[in-house]
Design a protein around this motif. Structure first.
Motif, PDB file in Angstrom:
ATOM      1  N   LEU A 107     -30.813  -1.846   9.076  1.00  0.00           N
ATOM      2  CA  LEU A 107     -30.599  -2.785   7.974  1.00  0.00           C
ATOM      3  C   LEU A 107     -31.394  -4.079   8.133  1.00  0.00           C
ATOM      4  O   LEU A 107     -31.810  -4.678   7.142  1.00  0.00           O
ATOM      5  CB  LEU A 107     -29.100  -3.110   7.847  1.00  0.00           C
ATOM      6  CG  LEU A 107     -28.187  -1.953   7.448  1.00  0.00           C
ATOM      7  CD1 LEU A 107     -26.735  -2.384   7.487  1.00  0.00           C
ATOM      8  CD2 LEU A 107     -28.549  -1.422   6.063  1.00  0.00           C
ATOM      9  N   LEU A 108     -31.610  -4.510   9.371  1.00  0.00           N
ATOM     10  CA  LEU A 108     -32.248  -5.806   9.606  1.00  0.00           C
ATOM     11  C   LEU A 108     -33.769  -5.722   9.722  1.00  0.00           C
ATOM     12  O   LEU A 108     -34.468  -6.663   9.351  1.00  0.00           O
ATOM     13  CB  LEU A 108     -31.691  -6.443  10.882  1.00  0.00           C
ATOM     14  CG  LEU A 108     -30.221  -6.856  10.861  1.00  0.00           C
ATOM     15  CD1 LEU A 108     -29.824  -7.470  12.198  1.00  0.00           C
ATOM     16  CD2 LEU A 108     -29.948  -7.854   9.737  1.00  0.00           C
ATOM     17  N   LEU A 109     -34.286  -4.611  10.233  1.00  0.00           N
ATOM     18  CA  LEU A 109     -35.705  -4.538  10.568  1.00  0.00           C
ATOM     19  C   LEU A 109     -36.652  -4.679   9.365  1.00  0.00           C
ATOM     20  O   LEU A 109     -37.686  -5.355   9.493  1.00  0.00           O
ATOM     21  CB  LEU A 109     -36.000  -3.237  11.307  1.00  0.00           C
ATOM     22  CG  LEU A 109     -35.567  -3.216  12.775  1.00  0.00           C
ATOM     23  CD1 LEU A 109     -35.769  -1.832  13.365  1.00  0.00           C
ATOM     24  CD2 LEU A 109     -36.345  -4.252  13.584  1.00  0.00           C
ATOM     25  N   PRO A 110     -36.377  -4.077   8.188  1.00  0.00           N
ATOM     26  CA  PRO A 110     -37.331  -4.252   7.080  1.00  0.00           C
ATOM     27  C   PRO A 110     -37.530  -5.706   6.675  1.00  0.00           C
ATOM     28  O   PRO A 110     -38.666  -6.148   6.481  1.00  0.00           O
ATOM     29  CB  PRO A 110     -36.691  -3.431   5.945  1.00  0.00           C
ATOM     30  CG  PRO A 110     -35.859  -2.410   6.634  1.00  0.00           C
ATOM     31  CD  PRO A 110     -35.319  -3.098   7.841  1.00  0.00           C
ATOM     32  N   GLY A 111     -36.437  -6.453   6.561  1.00  0.00           N
ATOM     33  CA  GLY A 111     -36.554  -7.868   6.232  1.00  0.00           C
ATOM     34  C   GLY A 111     -37.288  -8.647   7.304  1.00  0.00           C
ATOM     35  O   GLY A 111     -38.095  -9.540   7.009  1.00  0.00           O
ATOM     36  N   MET A 112     -37.028  -8.301   8.569  1.00  0.00           N
ATOM     37  CA  MET A 112     -37.727  -8.971   9.669  1.00  0.00           C
ATOM     38  C   MET A 112     -39.223  -8.669   9.631  1.00  0.00           C
ATOM     39  O   MET A 112     -40.050  -9.542   9.930  1.00  0.00           O
ATOM     40  CB  MET A 112     -37.121  -8.534  11.003  1.00  0.00           C
ATOM     41  CG  MET A 112     -35.684  -8.989  11.209  1.00  0.00           C
ATOM     42  SD  MET A 112     -34.924  -8.278  12.693  1.00  0.00           S
ATOM     43  CE  MET A 112     -35.959  -8.991  13.980  1.00  0.00           C
ATOM     44  N   MET A 113     -39.588  -7.445   9.265  1.00  0.00           N
ATOM     45  CA  MET A 113     -41.003  -7.091   9.157  1.00  0.00           C
ATOM     46  C   MET A 113     -41.699  -7.924   8.091  1.00  0.00           C
ATOM     47  O   MET A 113     -42.809  -8.426   8.302  1.00  0.00           O
ATOM     48  CB  MET A 113     -41.149  -5.605   8.826  1.00  0.00           C
ATOM     49  CG  MET A 113     -40.954  -4.661   9.986  1.00  0.00           C
ATOM     50  SD  MET A 113     -41.255  -2.942   9.488  1.00  0.00           S
ATOM     51  CE  MET A 113     -42.957  -3.048   8.942  1.00  0.00           C
TER      52      MET A 113
END
Length: 305
Positions: A107-113
């Motif tokens: 859930l967090l990784l796409p936004g962090m990318m």
């Protein structure tokens, strides 16, 4: 415990190699490995390009003029999530807890990318702006028009700023947009970069009211160089906060390894074989992640790094 630490070190080492490793690819090109890897990546990207979850993030990235495809996001997030799952499974010895960690990462990784890509783009533009200003100022002093100066700068500067300046030139040259409108679109495509805003205003004022645009660009260039120097100094100071975060992250693993070495089985017996220990272990991982997020947010808000 030891396999978990080993895998963590391996993933950390691979990340460092990817970021700081040698960039010379002549040997890979000689063997044809680069072309093989490119074809393989295209096939892998196709597996995720039609997934709705990744397409939404790709659309969000495109909205902010960030070049991230759904396939690229899907491939990286899937690999990273799998890595988190296996490390958590080995460390926590619980499928449910490992799945929980994987879901959080998913859930967090796409936004962090997207945020990381935007930060990289801003940093690259900040480094390229002084050279772009110098190129345009020199072209204007040589007697070229504003549009010609933009064309010359677009050829002198690499991605990402160079192609964006080239896009402005083509829009104006073919009559698709007025210069003021094309410059405003440049400002939006560069994530509203503050120095680009100053350049756009200088061009608009010179185009509408006249005056020496070269002198204005020289002033903006000095301001940009001062801002870059200030950010470099601040970034050096902010490194202390990042070192503290790394130290606090590694310290629990070192302590656990030391305790388990001094009293064999004590650490495993409590934290891996009792529900309370598993909850405490999961809580410690969660608090560590929260701590990292808070530290990075504070550094970003205070120092803009």
């Amino acid at each position: 415990m030891i396999p978990s630490i080993f895998l963590t070190i391996v993933f950390f080492a691979l990340a460092l190699w990817n970021k700081f490793g040698p960039k010379d690819s002549s040997f890979s090109e000689m063997l044809g490995l680069k072309q093989i890897e490119a074809r393989k990546n295209r096939k892998q990207h196709k597996l995720f390009s039609n997934v709705g979850y990744y397409k939404r993030y790709a659309a969000a990235a495109e909205k902010h003029y960030i070049s991230l495809s759904a396939g690229e996001i899907g491939l990286k997030v899937t690999l990273a999530t799998a890595g988190v799952f296996f490390i958590a499974l080995i460390g926590l010895r619980s499928i449910m807890l490992a799945l929980g960690c994987a879901v959080v990462a998913f859930l967090l990784l796409p936004g962090m990318m997207i945020n990381r890509k935007r930060a990289q783009m801003d940093a690259q533009i900040t480094e390229q702006v002084p050279r772009a200003i110098f190129s345009m100022s020199s072209a204007l002093k040589a007697g070229n028009t504003i549009v010609q100066a933009i064309e010359i700068a677009s050829k002198d500067i690499e991605d990402p700023l160079g192609p964006e300046l080239g896009r402005v030139y083509l829009l104006v040259k073919h009559g698709d947009e007025e210069l003021e409108k094309a410059l405003e679109q440049l400002y939006l495509r560069t994530n509203r970069h503050p120095i680009i805003k100053k350049i756009v205003l200088a061009f608009q004022v010179a185009h509408q009211a006249g005056g020496s645009i070269a002198v204005s660009l020289d002033g903006i260039s000095k301001m940009a160089q001062h801002e870059i120097h200030t950010k470099e100094v601040v970034h050096a100071y902010s490194t202390q906060g990042k070192v503290s975060a790394v130290t606090l992250t590694v310290l629990p693993f070192v302590c656990a390894f030391a305790i388990n070495s001094a009293i064999p089985g004590a650490f495993v017996e409590y934290f891996y074989e009792t529900p309370q220990g598993k909850l405490l272990l999961l809580a410690s991982v969660g608090l560590t992640i929260i701590g990292w997020v808070v530290i990075l947010k504070v550094l970003q808000k205070t120092f803009d790094v």
